[in-house]
Design a protein around this motif. Sequence first.
Motif, PDB file in Angstrom:
ATOM      1  N   ALA A 188       2.531   2.420   3.140  1.00 37.13           N
ATOM      2  CA  ALA A 188       1.630   1.823   4.128  1.00 37.13           C
ATOM      3  C   ALA A 188       2.023   0.388   4.432  1.00 37.13           C
ATOM      4  CB  ALA A 188       0.189   1.885   3.620  1.00 37.13           C
ATOM      5  N   VAL A 189       2.658  -0.257   3.455  1.00 36.42           N
ATOM      6  CA  VAL A 189       3.100  -1.645   3.621  1.00 36.42           C
ATOM      7  C   VAL A 189       4.520  -1.711   4.161  1.00 36.42           C
ATOM      8  CG1 VAL A 189       3.535  -3.833   2.423  1.00 36.42           C
ATOM      9  CG2 VAL A 189       1.577  -2.404   1.759  1.00 36.42           C
ATOM     10  N   PHE A 190       5.361  -0.777   3.720  1.00 36.43           N
ATOM     11  CA  PHE A 190       6.791  -0.896   3.996  1.00 36.43           C
ATOM     12  C   PHE A 190       7.314   0.027   5.099  1.00 36.43           C
ATOM     13  CE2 PHE A 190       6.435  -2.781  -0.186  1.00 36.43           C
ATOM     14  CZ  PHE A 190       7.361  -3.805  -0.149  1.00 36.43           C
ATOM     15  N   HIS A 191       6.491   0.886   5.692  1.00 41.90           N
ATOM     16  CA  HIS A 191       7.049   1.897   6.588  1.00 41.90           C
ATOM     17  C   HIS A 191       7.613   1.318   7.878  1.00 41.90           C
ATOM     18  CE1 HIS A 191       3.061   1.661   8.570  1.00 41.90           C
ATOM     19  NE2 HIS A 191       3.687   2.150   9.636  1.00 41.90           N
ATOM     20  N   ASN A 192       7.219   0.101   8.235  1.00 42.29           N
ATOM     21  CA  ASN A 192       7.739  -0.495   9.471  1.00 42.29           C
ATOM     22  C   ASN A 192       8.889  -1.468   9.226  1.00 42.29           C
ATOM     23  OD1 ASN A 192       6.130   0.811  11.393  1.00 42.29           O
ATOM     24  ND2 ASN A 192       4.391  -0.531  10.916  1.00 42.29           N
ATOM     25  N   ARG A 193       9.333  -1.599   7.972  1.00 42.04           N
ATOM     26  CA  ARG A 193      10.388  -2.562   7.653  1.00 42.04           C
ATOM     27  C   ARG A 193      11.744  -2.095   8.183  1.00 42.04           C
ATOM     28  NH1 ARG A 193       8.774  -6.074   3.380  1.00 42.04           N
ATOM     29  NH2 ARG A 193       6.533  -6.372   3.682  1.00 42.04           N
TER      30      ARG A 193
END
Length: 731
Positions: A188-193
Amino acid sequence: MASSAVMYSTIGNVAVLTMNKPPVNPLSHGVRQGLLDGIQRAGKDSSVNSVIITGAGQAFCGGADITEFSGQLKRPGIVDVGNVIEASDKPVVAAIHGYAFGGGLEVALFCHYRVATKSARVGFPEVQLGILPGAAGTQRLPRVTSLAVAMEMIAFGKPVTAYDAVKCGILDKIVDGDIVAEAVKFLAVFHNRDLSTRRLSKLPVKDTEKKDALFEQALIQVNRKCKGFIAPIYCLKAVKNAVEYPYAEGLRMERELIAQLMGSGQSKALRYAFFSERNVAKWRLPSGENHKTAKANPVRTVAVVGAGTMGTGIAVALITAGFDTFIIDQNAKLVMRGAETVRSLIEGGVKLGKRSVQEAKAALSLLKPVTSLDEVRDVDLVIEAVFENMAVKQEMFKKLDAVCKPQTVLCSNTSTLDIDAIASVTKRPDKVIGCHFFVPAYHMRLLENIYGSKTSASTVATAMELGKRLNKVTVLVGNCHGFCANRLHGLMGTESQFMVEEGASPEQVDQVHEDFGFPMGGFKVSDLSGLDIGWNIRQELLKQGGIKLKPGERISHLRGRRFCTLGDQLYEKGRLGRKTGKGWYRYGEPGAKIPYVDDEVTDIIKKHCQEVGIERRAIPTQEILERSLYPVINEGFRLLEEKIVSCPDEIDMCWLHGFGFPRYHGGPMFYAEQIGLRRIYDKVCFYQKMHPTVEHWQPSELLKRLADGNVPMKQWSNELPPSNQQALSKL
């Protein structure tokens, strides 16, 4: 569509691929295909923005399916799957619980992120099979961690904890709770990195400026710890290639190196050992009852009789495995000294990082020092570990038989004595069995169980289950003097002394043994265990047979035992080994470890040879090696003939785990096949002509028949004659 070997599910916008072949989730063809299908399916699904790869049951993945090593690997391979994982434009996280070993860790390194539970471990154990990580592990690991860490993990095969893996960059995060749920939160925190920095094949190797120095340091450690073992050196070469060549070229060279290793005799030996450790658990009695049909008695409480070195070592093994354990000796002082030894060993494990303080406290709470046999009348199993003397053991078994409840299994830790003779003084011979531990019992992995003529199948099953719970490699053998392990090992020691009589030196023989791959030469081992041990065994045998050996006599007809009186002369001069500071070698002080050549020993040898008329000569290295190992192999075939063992694997596991036979040679019987039975047989005949009165050079009939027929090892057990009770009765 994903195969049944990999379950596909979704949690919100996250696809979850679960390897579904517990308990270890090996990367068999079905799992590889399922992962590939799952990644491709997730990539096409617009409602999915990220992917989790995890494992069913108690672990992430134990690595490649070793049963596929012998055939042509079906596509897709691990690298094929990994390339698709890494190329995904949707982040893929490996959710690791339990362990990620070998190919399992390689799959994780193809993922963009790696999270793990606190108790997880990761590692590359392939070197233990004589190979190296063959799915880009040698190229990817040094891109995510330091070069030194990569070399150590791959060349030595030891796993690291989750905490250490985070410190060195292998893992991104340690999580609490359900691993999949925590991985979803992570995504949820890293999926757009940006994933460009998360694709390891595109990243440089770390510490490149130190590569030469680090490689040399690692090579020194490998040569010191793994003498004669080629796989660790190949591992270092592969990791170094990651520094010196582009990723694709390093990967190609990795494939070449693993192909060379896979075809090597060492890798074949190591894979044989891997399967043999599992095969010996599939025991069978001459009656036909076996591991499938016999039911073990439940064992919760155990008593150890004897608080000496062996008894305390066995007690440590028992309480570490969670057994309520009584330790008994003849008076309170001996018992308390034994209990203190146990406490010291357990606490020493804490200092060495082998167990936590809490684990040590839990183990010690299970120990109950007592002085009366009445206090152990209700235990489920007794292990007798008193002096190696038949009269002493028989007296103890009479007492145990009278005191213990009828269901109690009575085990003797004898290393040589007749199990039937021990059982004969009881009213429960069906519940008597030999359980031969090796020193130190809490460390050595071999447990040699010996059944007597009246031992029941349930008693055997109970002893074998005990070994399993103690995490031992447990081998079941028949009853004869020395059983399997010591009957064979004694030949190596005796022949080594014969060669010293004829012209070799103890240090020369030891050097040949160590160059072959033994961790310690035979004379150094004798000093470590104590020359009094062998002396006591010989005296017991000679006493039983009413025989007195003459100086220089090489053979006694007592049960076919072979003797050399040279070691007895050292014993009679008080040279008992390390404990007295002098044995075959001289030590700085009693208890010291470093051996020095002693002129007094040289003089004793020369004087002995003069007195018995032996003309000494130079003995070449090859002869020392052959005369050390070939009598063992010849006698091994006799054990097969006599049905003391049921397959060559049992002999080899005794040597690997009881005497430090180099694992990359497989064991003496596997080594014999590698050398060739025709060569072995011809050499045995050659040495028999040189030493016609020495019984262990009389060629085995089974060895001759197998050599004449060029029979492969997998068929040796099929070539055994029917059970020969007449031969057994003579032993």
